[in-house]
Scaffold this motif. Structure first.
Motif, short mmCIF file in Angstrom:
data_model
loop_
_atom_site.label_atom_id
_atom_site.label_comp_id
_atom_site.label_asym_id
_atom_site.label_seq_id
_atom_site.Cartn_x
_atom_site.Cartn_y
_atom_site.Cartn_z
N HIS A 119 0.63 -0.77 -0.19
CA HIS A 119 0.22 -0.02 0.02
C HIS A 119 1.23 1.42 0.59
O HIS A 119 0.41 2.33 -0.61
CB HIS A 119 -0.66 -0.07 0.84
CG HIS A 119 -1.65 1.30 1.52
ND1 HIS A 119 -1.66 2.46 1.67
CD2 HIS A 119 -3.03 1.18 0.54
CE1 HIS A 119 -2.39 3.47 1.54
NE2 HIS A 119 -3.19 2.63 0.89
N GLU A 132 -5.64 0.78 -2.29
CA GLU A 132 -5.91 -0.06 -0.91
C GLU A 132 -6.43 -1.75 -1.72
O GLU A 132 -6.49 -2.64 -0.93
CB GLU A 132 -7.17 0.84 -0.38
CG GLU A 132 -6.69 1.46 0.56
CD GLU A 132 -7.87 2.29 1.39
OE1 GLU A 132 -9.47 1.96 1.62
OE2 GLU A 132 -7.61 3.47 2.20
N ASN A 163 -7.47 6.38 -4.24
CA ASN A 163 -6.73 6.01 -2.95
C ASN A 163 -7.61 4.44 -2.55
O ASN A 163 -6.47 3.29 -1.77
CB ASN A 163 -7.23 6.68 -1.69
CG ASN A 163 -5.75 8.15 -1.76
OD1 ASN A 163 -5.27 8.14 -2.58
ND2 ASN A 163 -6.16 8.77 -0.53
N ALA A 215 -4.12 -3.42 -3.07
CA ALA A 215 -3.00 -4.29 -1.88
C ALA A 215 -2.94 -4.84 -0.90
O ALA A 215 -2.31 -6.22 -1.05
CB ALA A 215 -2.52 -2.72 -1.15
N ARG A 216 -4.14 -5.13 -0.99
CA ARG A 216 -6.08 -6.06 -0.62
C ARG A 216 -5.34 -7.24 -1.49
O ARG A 216 -5.16 -8.49 -0.70
CB ARG A 216 -6.77 -6.05 0.12
CG ARG A 216 -7.10 -4.64 1.22
CD ARG A 216 -8.84 -5.25 1.64
NE ARG A 216 -9.33 -4.86 0.82
CZ ARG A 216 -9.90 -3.38 0.10
NH1 ARG A 216 -9.36 -2.65 1.42
NH2 ARG A 216 -10.87 -3.05 -0.63
#
Length: 396
Positions: free
Chosen positions: A267, A317, A313, A320-321
């Motif tokens: 992230h 997120e 953003n 990244a998850r």
């Protein structure tokens, strides 16, 4: 009084790692020992293990590296015969070995070196090995057991079952040990393939098929068990040490979770990259940390196109998850055909943890893979074979 040619103090069914270790140990106590096996060669799984180099122990082996319905059972034997004890035996025979991964010891030349150690020890201890001899029936005798074989009837005072599990039937694996356990009133817990590659659902299998042969380090987890080891894409699904380890904990229908970039703060990395190089792409970022073809394929699989400056953003997120927790629901496993071990087996609650003998039948022993003790990948299963073999060999 003359001893019958067919009468032995100890008969061991199974000429694998545990059986041969037990035979040498009992033989050195002055016991008249016979090992019988239906195979044409002893130690077939030893020879094929570790890519033909045999990962014969793990210096860091502890009871925590084993799965069992009765987790305390293995502690006694593993404490009394340690990796260092087996290493001393290997050193005495002049076998050259190397530590490929932390704690994992492999033969430098060939797995045959380990088999030769065991066969030499059996010879020095006076233990006889009879191959191409199938066991047809076992029954109680006046003093011990009568074992009816394709080579005639034999008798013994102590009987040791070291028949292994159901893994790799092409190597001659059978369910004989479980059948004998049931015959003598023992419970056999459900068995399934362990340390085995996963197969994938058709759509994901098709998407990943072009990546067959590509490997990358991951952190895979299932049921709170984490394994930070390589993942390997195959033409059938997912393999490599990380997947094999997780397979022992996975149950059909469950999801496995894979962190594709362990150690990376994905992230934060993406936010920084968006600020410093807004035209950069997720694919370029992945290419820095994963094999190029895998990076591109995973990127395309998720539809991450366009420059990072176009990512909000919440998009970052989500990316990244996904990378931290790639969730895969396997179709199944490749089963016993390629499994390195068999989970489950003879219920150890009915066995002595000191001697490996049945609690209600102290002249009948079960050792090695046939019992419900299964190690992680990396030499632990061999350490269980040595430790359980010695425990029974010192008593039988």
């Amino acid at each position: 009084m003359a001893v019958s040619a067919s009468a032995y103090d100890v008969i061991i069914i199974g000429a694998g790692a545990a059986g041969l270790m037990c035979a040498a140990t009992a033989g050195y106590r002055g016991r008249r020992v016979l090992v019988v096996d239906h195979a044409n060669k002893p130690g077939k799984k030893i020879l094929m293990s570790g890519g033909g180099r045999c990962n014969f122990t793990n210096l860091n082996s502890t009871p925590a590296n084993f799965l069992s319905n009765n987790p305390h059972y293995c502690i006694s034997a593993l404490k009394r015969y340690t990796p260092q004890d087996f290493l001393e035996l290997v050193d005495r025979h002049g076998v050259e070995y190397e530590e490929k991964a932390p704690g994992q010891l492999f033969c430098r030349d060939s797995a045959r070196d380990i088999l030769n150690v065991l066969l030499t020890e059996c010879e020095w201890a006076g233990a006889e090995i009879r191959l191409k001899t199938s066991v047809q029936a076992v029954r109680e005798a006046d003093r011990g057991y009568q074992v009816t074989t394709s080579d005639g009837a034999l008798t013994c005072e102590s009987l040791v079952i070291a028949t292994g599990g159901l893994s790799i039937p092409t190597m001659g694996a059978t369910g004989l040990g479980y059948e004998l356990a049931k015959q003598f009133g023992l419970t056999v817990l459900p068995t399934r393939a362990g340390l085995v590659p996963f197969t994938l659902q058709p759509e994901l299998k098709q998407q990943l098929a072009p990546l067959s042969g590509i490997s990358c380090p991951v952190d895979a987890h299932c049921h709170n068990q984490h394994f930070r080891e390589p993942l390997l894409v195959t033409h059938r699904g997912l393999s490599g040490p990380a997947m094999l380890q997780v397979s022992s904990y996975w149950q059909p229908g469950e999801t496995i979770h894979i962190n594709l970039l362990p150690g990376q703060r994905v992230h934060d990395d993406l936010l920084t990259l968006r600020n410093e190089k807004p035209q950069a792409t997720v694919a370029q970022y992945l290419g820095l940390h994963l094999p190029k073809r895998f990076a591109q394929a995973f990127n395309d699989l998720n539809g991450w196109h366009g420059p990072l400056q176009a990512c909000r953003n919440q998009d970052i997120e989500h990316i990244a998850r996904t990378l931290d927790n790639w969730s895969v629901k396997p179709a199944g496993t490749e089963g016993y055909r390629t499994a390195e071990v068999t989970l489950g087996g003879v219920d150890t609650r009915q066995l002595s943890s000191r001697t490996m003998a049945c609690l209600n039948r102290p002249d009948l022993y079960f050792i090695g893979e046939v019992v419900d003790v299964t190690g992680h990948l990396g030499g632990h299963n061999f350490q269980w074979a040595w430790a359980s073999g010695v425990a029974a060999g010192n008593e039988a």
